[in-house]
Structure formats: structure tokens, C-alpha cells
Design an enzyme around this catalytic site. Structure first.
Site, mmCIF file in Angstrom:
data_model
loop_
_atom_site.group_PDB
_atom_site.id
_atom_site.type_symbol
_atom_site.label_atom_id
_atom_site.label_comp_id
_atom_site.label_asym_id
_atom_site.label_seq_id
_atom_site.Cartn_x
_atom_site.Cartn_y
_atom_site.Cartn_z
ATOM 1 N N GLU A 40 -2.527 -0.885 -9.387
ATOM 2 C CA GLU A 40 -1.994 -0.128 -8.253
ATOM 3 C C GLU A 40 -0.478 -0.253 -8.162
ATOM 4 O OE1 GLU A 40 -3.424 2.046 -6.580
ATOM 5 O OE2 GLU A 40 -5.496 1.666 -7.159
ATOM 6 N N TYR A 123 -0.643 1.112 1.618
ATOM 7 C CA TYR A 123 -1.383 1.804 0.558
ATOM 8 C C TYR A 123 -2.056 0.802 -0.389
ATOM 9 C CZ TYR A 123 -2.510 3.691 -3.868
ATOM 10 O OH TYR A 123 -3.200 3.956 -4.999
ATOM 11 N N ASP A 141 -2.187 7.647 -0.609
ATOM 12 C CA ASP A 141 -1.064 7.911 -1.511
ATOM 13 C C ASP A 141 -0.805 9.424 -1.544
ATOM 14 O OD1 ASP A 141 -3.118 8.978 -2.988
ATOM 15 O OD2 ASP A 141 -2.630 7.912 -4.843
#
Ligand code: SF4
Length: 357
Positions: A40, A123, A141
Site C-alpha cells: 500500500e 487510507y 483512494d
């Protein structure tokens, strides 16, 4: 549109579509939080195709969170070289240190604890929390914003913290136990592969097509709405490749600011682009390198998020090696030192003239 039910997004149909169509990506092999977290962070601002090679090399070099916490900064920066936004790598190491010292090497399992790690925002905390620990925390996102905005006809700019929070709150009721990770990934996957950012979305194969506001009204180009970004400023820069014998001069950037802590070729603001060569020779002399011969001259542009550099670069053969610069061979430049992309053309020149070309 009722926003208390995820804007009406049919979660079950979306997850079923994901189960049948998900790309086989390396970070989807299991739900190990170290691997998911790393992916991520790497995927922020960077395309999937660009990340996969970095991801494999990083995990091979630093397979556990303990390895990352103990990693040498230069090794870490070298693994990150070319990905950009190096603060991500620094924060990964800091967060790994927290995970080792505070949690005994075990990844924290609540949203609040994950969010408190260095470099982790809502996020990333949502992505790791939902994918690894089945927490009902949306990860919003750019892909998710686009899907949500088109599906619901969201009529406000999405690139504000307020909008991201509002959309996360709207999606939360869709998160039910046992499918939180699948929902997060299916929303992202739909945005990446079907509800595309550039060019027409593939509405014909979209599992959300029945209820989608943008499809019904033919207004996908309108969404997501974004506020104008501030124009990027430009800066004229002078950079030096100083060669003495078979070695080249490097120095480390300050610990804060742009490209903090990374290696660079000596550079400074260029005052008068018409007199770049004179300024370069004077700068090299001021560094104590005694420039004797101009070997190469080149110009290039490098774009950062907020600034664009116009660089004029000069390679000089020098007669002195002042000790406050680090002097490395072309081979060491390649193997040891992480040179950010902003100086890549100069490193390429070093590789050429270091081989006697
Ligand atoms: S129907 Fe089309 S516009 Fe709507 S979410 Fe699906 S791909 Fe995007």
C-alpha cells in the site's frame, strides 16, 4: 441519493465480480500485514506495473518487519531508488521500529493503532485494517473516489479531506464482518480496471452499471469533480559532476526538505542561465575541486510535485578532492549510493565517463 447505505452500491455483486476478476498481484498472495502494508505504501503515487519489481526486491532483502527496523538507511534508499517520494521509505522504517519496540514485532490490529504509525494516513490504515484484520474501515483512494463519485453523481470536489471523510463514512455501512477486505479491494480494483481514470469507463462490463448515476445520464466525464491544483513553480538549477581520477563527488542532502537525507551531485540555484558555464566553474572552484577541463555539458528538466527543476549540468575533470565531499567510483555509485531521479542524467554521465567513454 441516500448516503446512509453506501450510496446504494451493491456490495455483494461488486465482491462477486472481484472474486471472478481480481488480478493476480504479488501482495494478494496472503494477508500478512507486513506485505500488505508495504504494497500500500509503494502503490501510493506509483503504478502497479512499476511497483511489482521493487516489491519483490524489497521483500527479498528485508523479509520481516524486524529486518526493516534494523535496515541501514543507504540500503533502504537503494531499494527505493527510482520509486520517488523517499519520505515513504523513511516512514516505513520508523513505523517498523515502533512495531518492534512497542508491539514486539506484531503488527497492531486496531484502526487507531495502525493509524498512529509514522507515514500511515486514513487510507493506508483503512486498507491494512480491512484487508488484514477484517475491520470495517473503508480505504478511500483515487480509484474509490472516482467509482463513488460516478456511481452516486457526487457533486462536490472529491480532493479534499472533508470529501474523503464523507465518502468513507458513507461506505462504512457496506462493511460487514467477513468481507471487509474483499470490499476494499473490489472497490479499488473496479476503479483500476473498469471505471478507468483516463478514457471511457467500461460500463458494459461493470457490476455497478444498473444503479450508476453517471452511466444513466452519460456524464462520466464530469466525475469526479476536482478543485484546481496550484500551478507548479519552476527553478533554474546548476549541477556538477566533478571527476578526480576515477572518482566522482557526492554529498548528502540535509535531513529535512526535498529529497531529505539522499545523496546528490553538488548543485545550487542557477542565477543567470546565460552564464551557466561561468557559474559552474566558479561553483566547482568554491567547493575546492580545482576544475581543470570541461568534459560534458547537458540540460534536462525534472518534475517534482510542487516544483519543476530546469537543470544545467557540467562535468569537470578536477585536480583536487576536497574532503567535505564524498568521492565514489562509477561502480560504487551504481552499487551503494541511492541517487534520486532528479540527478539520474548526471549519474548516467558518470557511468559513461567512469568507464572511459
Ligand atoms: S457503470 Fe460505468 S461509470 Fe458507473 S461505476 Fe461502472 S464503470 Fe464507472
Amino acid at each position: 441519493m441516500d448516503r446512509s447505505d453506501g450510496g446504494g452500491i451493491p456490495a455483494a455483486a461488486l465482491i462477486e465480480w472481484f472474486r471472478q476478476n481480481a488480478r493476480d498481484l504479488p501482495w494478494r498472495q496472503n494477508r500478512d500485514p507486513y506485505r500488505v502494508w508495504l504494497s500500500e505504501i509503494m502503490l501510493q503515487q506509483t503504478r502497479v506495473e512499476a511497483v511489482t519489481g521493487y516489491y519483490a526486491r524489497f521483500l527479498a532483502a528485508l523479509p520481516t518487519v524486524e529486518d526493516l527496523a534494523a535496515a541501514d538507511d543507504d540500503v533502504l534508499n537503494k531499494l527505493w531508488q527510482g520509486l520517488g517520494y523517499y519520505s515513504r521509505a523513511r516512514n516505513l522504517k520508523k513505523a517498523a521500529g515502533v512495531i518492534v519496540s512497542r508491539y514486539g514485532g506484531r503488527f497492531p490490529e486496531t484502526y487507531e493503532e495502525i493509524l498512529a504509525l509514522p507515514g500511515v494516513g486514513p487510507y493506508t490504515a483503512g486498507a491494512v485494517g480491512s484487508i488484514c484484520f477484517d475491520l470495517p474501515c473503508p480505504a478511500v483512494d483515487g480509484n474509490v473516489l472516482r467509482v463513488y463519485a460516478r456511481f452516486t453523481g457526487y457533486d462536490k470536489p472529491v480532493n479534499t479531506d472533508e470529501a474523503k471523510k464523507e465518502i468513507a463514512d458513507a461506505l462504512r455501512p457496506l462493511y460487514t464482518p467477513g468481507q471487509c477486505g474483499a470490499l476494499t479491494q473490489s472497490l479499488m480494483e473496479l476503479g483500476a480496471c473498469v471505471c478507468l481514470p483516463n478514457g471511457a469507463p467500461k460500463c458494459d462490463i461493470c457490476p455497478l452499471r444498473e444503479g450508476c448515476a453517471a452511466r444513466k445520464s452519460g456524464t462520466w466525464q464530469r466525475y469526479p469533480i476536482k478543485t484546481e491544483k496550484k500551478a507548479r513553480r519552476t527553478a533554474d538549477m546548476l549541477a556538477l559532476l566533478l571527476k578526480c581520477g576515477d572518482r566522482f563527488a557526492l554529498r548528502r542532502r540535509p535531513d529535512t526538505g526535498l529529497l531529505a537525507g539522499l545523496w546528490e551531485f553538488p548543485n545550487t540555484a542557477l542565477k543567470n542561465p546565460e552564464k551557466a558555464l561561468e557559474e559552474a566553474a566558479a561553483f566547482a572552484a568554491a567547493l575546492g575541486a580545482k576544475p581543470a577541463e570541461l568534459l560534458r555539458q547537458t540540460g534536462y528538466t525534472h518534475v517534482f510535485t510542487h516544483v519543476q527543476w530546469h537543470v544545467q549540468a557540467f562535468a569537470f575533470a578536477c585536480e583536487a578532492m576536497p574532503g567535505d565531499l564524498v568521492w565514489a567510483t562509477a561502480e560504487e555509485l551504481k552499487r551503494i549510493y541511492a541517487i534520486p531521479s532528479a540527478f539520474r542524467p548526471i549519474a548516467d554521465t558518470a557511468a559513461e565517463i567512469g568507464c572511459g567513454i
